[in-house]
Design an enzyme around this catalytic site. Sequence first.
Site, PDB file in Angstrom:
ATOM      1  N   ASP A 117      14.784   5.626 -11.602  1.00  0.00           N
ATOM      2  CA  ASP A 117      14.263   5.362 -10.257  1.00  0.00           C
ATOM      3  C   ASP A 117      14.838   4.067  -9.696  1.00  0.00           C
ATOM      4  O   ASP A 117      14.122   3.262  -9.101  1.00  0.00           O
ATOM      5  CB  ASP A 117      12.738   5.309 -10.278  1.00  0.00           C
ATOM      6  CG  ASP A 117      12.119   5.715  -8.940  1.00  0.00           C
ATOM      7  OD1 ASP A 117      12.836   6.309  -8.113  1.00  0.00           O
ATOM      8  OD2 ASP A 117      10.933   5.450  -8.729  1.00  0.00           O
ATOM      9  N   GLU A 177       0.843  -1.191   0.000  1.00  0.00           N
ATOM     10  CA  GLU A 177       0.000   0.000   0.000  1.00  0.00           C
ATOM     11  C   GLU A 177       0.874   1.235   0.000  1.00  0.00           C
ATOM     12  O   GLU A 177       1.944   1.254   0.609  1.00  0.00           O
ATOM     13  CB  GLU A 177      -0.914   0.010   1.233  1.00  0.00           C
ATOM     14  CG  GLU A 177      -1.875   1.183   1.273  1.00  0.00           C
ATOM     15  CD  GLU A 177      -2.795   1.115   2.481  1.00  0.00           C
ATOM     16  OE1 GLU A 177      -2.456   0.352   3.419  1.00  0.00           O
ATOM     17  OE2 GLU A 177      -3.826   1.808   2.486  1.00  0.00           O
ATOM     18  N   LYS A 235      -1.823  -4.227  -9.228  1.00  0.00           N
ATOM     19  CA  LYS A 235      -1.601  -2.870  -8.725  1.00  0.00           C
ATOM     20  C   LYS A 235      -2.803  -2.005  -9.085  1.00  0.00           C
ATOM     21  O   LYS A 235      -3.085  -1.762 -10.258  1.00  0.00           O
ATOM     22  CB  LYS A 235      -0.327  -2.302  -9.351  1.00  0.00           C
ATOM     23  CG  LYS A 235       0.107  -0.937  -8.860  1.00  0.00           C
ATOM     24  CD  LYS A 235       1.433  -0.585  -9.542  1.00  0.00           C
ATOM     25  CE  LYS A 235       1.967   0.762  -9.108  1.00  0.00           C
ATOM     26  NZ  LYS A 235       3.259   1.060  -9.774  1.00  0.00           N
TER      27      LYS A 235
END
Length: 387
Positions: free
Chosen positions: A215, A92, A122
């Site tokens: 990332d 979450e 997701k």
Amino acid sequence: MGNCLDSSARVGNRESTFGGSSRISRKPNQSSRLSSLTIPSYSNNSFTTSSWSNLTPRSEGELLPSPTLKAFTFNELKTATRNFKPNSMIGEGGFGCVYKGWIGERSLSPSKPGSGMVVAVKKLKSEGFQGHKEWLTEVHYLGRLHHMNLVKLIGYCLEGEKRLLVYEYMPKGSLENHLFRRGAEPIPWKTRMKVAFSAARGLSFLHEAKVIYRDFKASNILLDVDFNAKLSDFGLAKAGPTGDRTHVTTQVIGTQGYAAPEYIATGRLTSKSDVYSFGVVLLELLSGRPTLDKSKVGVERNLVDWAIPYLVDRRKVFRIMDTKLGGQYPHKGACAAANIALRCLNTEPKLRPDMADVLSTLQQLETSSKKMGSTQNIVMSPSSHMS
């Protein structure tokens, strides 16, 4: 798939895409040129793209001429996840939640729990931090780039405001959880080198395909049952420079502690920005410390600032090594890995190695780790390494 958490926050706030780290976001100067980004369009419940660069990825991976993604209905994913029940949730974050589900291995239709193939679904919040552009970017790249060290995207769902993605399930979760979660089982040296090598292989493949990941961090490195690493969360990925261009100028978005300093300062993005981030993760693997640690004081709060003085002196490398290793690692191998991290963290981007070079060196390290017998495991003691 392991924890799957995401948000965008300004410097100083904690955030995570698949775990926990701070997101930075800054727009480039108005005079800066933004590189174009090709994103998928929709036609008959399938994805098409208007253009794609001529890429020459390694033989280990595959560039598909068009995405082969399953277009799920929302009801199918409700069934697969048992109506998104709380006990099916495995992650979450600011973007929404990730649920464990089951689908048929061939039909990809919803199946009963415990039968068929396990997947991670997701589900994005409509008001979540991960915008539609990031969602499309992830589909664009993971729908076309296939590699053993990239998480496989199986399909998607787009119905009105509902946006969902369906991935292969990664049973060991994120590297971040294994390194930093309280009570986690310590990762042995051999496994750490395996993770570093396989993550480097995935990143090297992306760079060969002219894709900048942007990332790379411990929470985005997911692990299969054998601790093979796979890169996940491609919402920030960017097409690399083409022609005679040396960089892409774009909005500064990344994760505090992992983003390269020159990228934060100028918005100029290159593959060497990813190399810096890799150096940070390698340092986390060696030290067992997160890149930013608010429980520490002074220079120790920033992993790179604290570790650099020890990395430059092989006699002091033992000082940064994770105490949870119990000294069970080869001194020569630790020094070699520390040297790789040091080179990746060079403040001058041009002096950082290419990921292909990093991969080659790590492959030698991983091979030697596999061959390492108990006689090569040495307990590092401060008294034996004092200068």
